[in-house]
Design a protein around this motif. Structure first.
Motif, PDB file in Angstrom:
ATOM      1  N   ARG A 252       4.309  15.951  -9.542  1.00  0.00           N
ATOM      2  CA  ARG A 252       2.877  15.598  -9.525  1.00  0.00           C
ATOM      3  C   ARG A 252       2.686  14.088  -9.554  1.00  0.00           C
ATOM      4  O   ARG A 252       1.824  13.556  -8.854  1.00  0.00           O
TER       5      ARG A 252
ATOM      6  N   THR B 121       4.758  11.818  -8.421  1.00  0.00           N
ATOM      7  CA  THR B 121       5.136  11.296  -7.116  1.00  0.00           C
ATOM      8  C   THR B 121       4.000  11.487  -6.120  1.00  0.00           C
ATOM      9  O   THR B 121       3.678  10.576  -5.350  1.00  0.00           O
ATOM     10  N   ALA B 122       3.375  12.651  -6.146  1.00  0.00           N
ATOM     11  CA  ALA B 122       2.245  12.914  -5.247  1.00  0.00           C
ATOM     12  C   ALA B 122       1.074  11.984  -5.551  1.00  0.00           C
ATOM     13  O   ALA B 122       0.440  11.450  -4.636  1.00  0.00           O
ATOM     14  N   LEU B 123       0.779  11.784  -6.842  1.00  0.00           N
ATOM     15  CA  LEU B 123      -0.319  10.891  -7.220  1.00  0.00           C
ATOM     16  C   LEU B 123      -0.028   9.450  -6.816  1.00  0.00           C
ATOM     17  O   LEU B 123      -0.928   8.728  -6.370  1.00  0.00           O
TER      18      LEU B 123
ATOM     19  N   ALA C 259       1.832   8.465  -4.291  1.00  0.00           N
ATOM     20  CA  ALA C 259       1.668   8.389  -2.834  1.00  0.00           C
ATOM     21  C   ALA C 259       0.188   8.336  -2.462  1.00  0.00           C
ATOM     22  O   ALA C 259      -0.223   7.538  -1.608  1.00  0.00           O
ATOM     23  N   THR C 260      -0.618   9.165  -3.112  1.00  0.00           N
ATOM     24  CA  THR C 260      -2.059   9.167  -2.845  1.00  0.00           C
ATOM     25  C   THR C 260      -2.684   7.826  -3.213  1.00  0.00           C
ATOM     26  O   THR C 260      -3.518   7.291  -2.479  1.00  0.00           O
ATOM     27  N   SER C 261      -2.260   7.268  -4.343  1.00  0.00           N
ATOM     28  CA  SER C 261      -2.790   5.976  -4.775  1.00  0.00           C
ATOM     29  C   SER C 261      -2.430   4.874  -3.784  1.00  0.00           C
ATOM     30  O   SER C 261      -3.266   4.029  -3.456  1.00  0.00           O
ATOM     31  N   LYS C 262      -1.190   4.891  -3.293  1.00  0.00           N
ATOM     32  CA  LYS C 262      -0.780   3.882  -2.310  1.00  0.00           C
ATOM     33  C   LYS C 262      -1.595   4.018  -1.036  1.00  0.00           C
ATOM     34  O   LYS C 262      -2.030   3.009  -0.465  1.00  0.00           O
ATOM     35  N   ASN C 263      -1.808   5.251  -0.585  1.00  0.00           N
ATOM     36  CA  ASN C 263      -2.609   5.468   0.632  1.00  0.00           C
ATOM     37  C   ASN C 263      -4.041   4.987   0.432  1.00  0.00           C
ATOM     38  O   ASN C 263      -4.624   4.369   1.319  1.00  0.00           O
ATOM     39  N   THR C 264      -4.603   5.274  -0.733  1.00  0.00           N
ATOM     40  CA  THR C 264      -5.970   4.843  -1.030  1.00  0.00           C
ATOM     41  C   THR C 264      -6.062   3.321  -1.049  1.00  0.00           C
ATOM     42  O   THR C 264      -7.020   2.737  -0.526  1.00  0.00           O
TER      43      THR C 264
ATOM     44  N   THR D  98      -5.908   1.998   2.495  1.00  0.00           N
ATOM     45  CA  THR D  98      -7.180   2.261   3.169  1.00  0.00           C
ATOM     46  C   THR D  98      -8.249   1.276   2.698  1.00  0.00           C
ATOM     47  O   THR D  98      -9.022   0.742   3.508  1.00  0.00           O
TER      48      THR D  98
END
Length: 122
Positions: free
Chosen positions: A60, A62-64, A66-71, A74
Motif C-alpha cells: 500500500r 508503494t502504491a501511495l 507512486a500516486t504521490s509522485k504522479n500527482t 502533474t
C-alpha cells in the motif's frame, strides 16, 4: 483378587500406585506434547499473520508513493502551463490596454464615490 489375598493389601496398594503413577506420567507427557504442539502452531500462525500484514502495508505504501509522485509531476506540469499562459496573456497588448482601462475606470469610480461620500457628510 487372588494377588490381593496372597501378597496382602499393602503390596497390592503399592503395585497399583506404581501403575497409576506410570499412567499419570504418560498422560501428563501426552498433554504436555499436545500443548507444546498447539503453542508452536499458534506462534507460526501469528508470525504468518504479521508477515502478511507487513507485506500488505509495504504494498500500500508503494502504491501511495507512486500516486504521490504522479500527482506531484502533474501539479508541476500544470503550474508551468499556467505560468506560461499568464506570461503570454500579460505580454498581449490588447490585454494590457484592457487592464489599464479597467484600472483607470476603477480609479475614476473610486474617486467619484469618495467625492459623493464627502458631499453627503457636508
Amino acid at each position: 483378587y487372588e494377588k490381593l489375598r496372597s501378597d496382602g493389601i499393602r503390596a497390592w496398594v503399592v503395585e497399583n500406585s506404581r501403575i497409576a503413577a506410570v499412567m499419570t506420567a504418560s498422560a501428563i507427557r501426552s498433554v504436555r506434547e499436545a500443548a507444546n504442539s498447539q503453542c508452536c502452531r499458534a506462534v507460526t500462525a501469528a508470525s504468518d499473520a504479521t508477515k502478511t500484514c507487513k507485506e500488505a502495508v509495504r504494498s500500500r505504501m508503494t502504491a501511495l508513493l507512486a500516486t504521490s509522485k504522479n500527482t506531484l509531476e502533474t501539479a508541476k506540469v500544470k503550474a508551468i502551463k499556467a505560468s506560461t499562459t499568464a506570461k503570454t496573456i500579460a505580454k498581449n497588448g490588447h490585454v494590457q490596454a484592457t487592464a489599464v482601462g479597467a484600472a483607470g475606470g476603477a480609479a475614476a469610480v473610486g474617486a467619484w464615490r469618495q467625492e459623493a461620500i464627502r458631499k453627503e457628510r457636508v
